[in-house]
Scaffold this motif. Structure first.
Motif, PDB file in Angstrom:
ATOM      1  N   TYR A 186     115.800  54.707  42.063  1.00 54.20           N
ATOM      2  CA  TYR A 186     116.547  54.401  43.289  1.00 54.20           C
ATOM      3  C   TYR A 186     115.835  53.344  44.127  1.00 54.20           C
ATOM      4  O   TYR A 186     116.097  53.224  45.326  1.00 54.20           O
ATOM      5  N   GLY A 188     116.139  50.157  44.160  1.00 57.04           N
ATOM      6  CA  GLY A 188     117.046  49.126  44.653  1.00 57.04           C
ATOM      7  C   GLY A 188     117.775  49.535  45.918  1.00 57.04           C
ATOM      8  O   GLY A 188     117.751  48.824  46.926  1.00 57.04           O
ATOM      9  N   VAL A 189     118.412  50.694  45.884  1.00 59.65           N
ATOM     10  CA  VAL A 189     119.151  51.153  47.062  1.00 59.65           C
ATOM     11  C   VAL A 189     118.192  51.528  48.190  1.00 59.65           C
ATOM     12  O   VAL A 189     118.511  51.395  49.372  1.00 59.65           O
ATOM     13  N   ARG A 190     116.984  51.968  47.835  1.00 60.80           N
ATOM     14  CA  ARG A 190     115.976  52.260  48.862  1.00 60.80           C
ATOM     15  C   ARG A 190     115.596  50.995  49.621  1.00 60.80           C
ATOM     16  O   ARG A 190     115.466  51.016  50.852  1.00 60.80           O
ATOM     17  N   SER A 191     115.439  49.890  48.904  1.00 62.98           N
ATOM     18  CA  SER A 191     115.129  48.617  49.561  1.00 62.98           C
ATOM     19  C   SER A 191     116.260  48.181  50.481  1.00 62.98           C
ATOM     20  O   SER A 191     116.013  47.656  51.577  1.00 62.98           O
ATOM     21  N   GLN A 192     117.496  48.408  50.051  1.00 62.64           N
ATOM     22  CA  GLN A 192     118.638  48.063  50.898  1.00 62.64           C
ATOM     23  C   GLN A 192     118.625  48.861  52.195  1.00 62.64           C
ATOM     24  O   GLN A 192     118.911  48.333  53.274  1.00 62.64           O
ATOM     25  N   ILE A 193     118.286  50.142  52.090  1.00 62.24           N
ATOM     26  CA  ILE A 193     118.245  50.999  53.278  1.00 62.24           C
ATOM     27  C   ILE A 193     117.155  50.529  54.246  1.00 62.24           C
ATOM     28  O   ILE A 193     117.367  50.464  55.459  1.00 62.24           O
ATOM     29  N   LEU A 195     116.036  47.622  54.683  1.00 60.99           N
ATOM     30  CA  LEU A 195     116.361  46.325  55.276  1.00 60.99           C
ATOM     31  C   LEU A 195     117.439  46.432  56.356  1.00 60.99           C
ATOM     32  O   LEU A 195     117.715  45.450  57.049  1.00 60.99           O
ATOM     33  N   MET A 196     118.035  47.590  56.507  1.00 61.11           N
ATOM     34  CA  MET A 196     119.095  47.757  57.506  1.00 61.11           C
ATOM     35  C   MET A 196     118.518  47.741  58.915  1.00 61.11           C
ATOM     36  O   MET A 196     117.431  48.277  59.168  1.00 61.11           O
ATOM     37  N   MET A 208     124.044  57.662  51.263  1.00 58.83           N
ATOM     38  CA  MET A 208     124.039  56.440  50.456  1.00 58.83           C
ATOM     39  C   MET A 208     123.412  56.683  49.080  1.00 58.83           C
ATOM     40  O   MET A 208     123.908  56.186  48.066  1.00 58.83           O
ATOM     41  N   GLU A 212     125.144  56.482  45.309  1.00 61.57           N
ATOM     42  CA  GLU A 212     124.561  55.727  44.202  1.00 61.57           C
ATOM     43  C   GLU A 212     124.422  56.615  42.965  1.00 61.57           C
ATOM     44  O   GLU A 212     124.711  56.194  41.839  1.00 61.57           O
TER      45      GLU A 212
END
Length: 278
Positions: A186, A188-193, A195-196, A208, A212
């Protein structure tokens, strides 16, 4: 006897019985006293009987006409406590008459909130990882540890700016704890979170991650599996021997670009027919 309405502490619902088990947790000792007491307090609050264990709802407060009802309610609450403790503990409580004294005795014996208890709980939170568990199971276990920690360590409920900043910091730390314990799949989605802006709540981040996880499960179900027969046929076809005639030497079995008479014979080549010259 004076009438008591539904909101009165001495009111007993027709479905209330001494054999009712209010909570699923059964007190066994120091190791689960915090969870047990917290669960039982919530259940007693729902039944408007919390005052019996806190010592607020005293027998002497009520007029003589209500004291028999108080004795009845006290016996009910005592029975509910006995139903949620281990047999070894209940044997020592059956002769008690005041439920508030019973509650205090259990608290004095098993409520051991000291530095070591908080330390080991904090370490459990810090070391918890997802591992082989689903995201749901991992988050549920983590949240239980957070709730237990909150019950042991009191936080200020002041509305001032400093208290609000401390609360926001705590929520941010829990978000990081949740994300750090996730498996690297996870990332990838952790990095997206992360960056929010602003950072989402831990519940939003959990939602989220679960989405995923569900998407991956759905994709794995829909992914086409290669037909082994078709694959075998294609592979064998690609290795099929050339059956045409060479344009240079007019012999069958090879093409012009691989004809030895044109490109040269390899050093270790052996002629099958003695009459064929090199």
């Amino acid at each position: 006897m004076d009438d008591v309405d539904f909101h009165h502490p001495l009111f007993l619902h027709p479905f209330d019985t001494p054999g009712t088990v209010l909570v699923s947790h059964r007190l066994t000792g120091v190791e689960n006293y915090t969870v047990w007491s917290r669960s039982l307090r919530i259940a007693l609050l729902a039944k408007n009987k919390l005052g019996f264990i806190d010592g607020v709802c005293l027998r002497s407060v009520y007029p003589e006409s209500l004291r028999a009802q108080w004795d009845r309610c006290n016996a009910f609450v005592l029975s509910w406590i006995l139903n949620t403790v281990s047999p070894d503990l209940s044997a020592g409580l059956v002769f008690a008459s005041d439920v508030a004294a019973v509650w205090k005795d259990l608290k004095d014996r098993f409520s051991k909130v000291d530095g070591s208890c908080i330390f080991f709980l904090h370490r459990s939170i810090a070391h918890l990882t997802q591992g082989d568990a689903s995201v749901f199971s991992y988050f549920t276990q983590l949240k239980l540890l957070w709730d237990e920690y909150t019950a042991l360590v009191s936080f200020s409920d002041c509305a001032c700016e400093v208290a609000q900043q401390n609360s926001n910091h705590l929520l941010q730390q829990r978000l990081f704890q949740f994300l750090m314990g996730l498996n690297e799949t996870y990332a990838g989605v952790r990095s997206q979170i992360l960056l929010m802006q602003p950072l989402p709540s831990v519940n939003r981040a959990y939602s989220m991650i679960v989405q995923e996880e569900a998407q991956r499960s759905f994709s794995s179900v829909l992914s086409p599996v290669p037909d082994p027969v078709a694959f075998s046929s294609t592979a064998s076809g690609s290795r099929k021997k050339f059956t045409g005639t060479c344009d240079f030497c007019k012999l069958k079995g090879h093409k012009k670009e691989s004809c030895y008479r044109l490109i040269g014979f390899p050093p270790d080549f052996k002629f099958n027919h003695p009459g064929v010259a090199e």
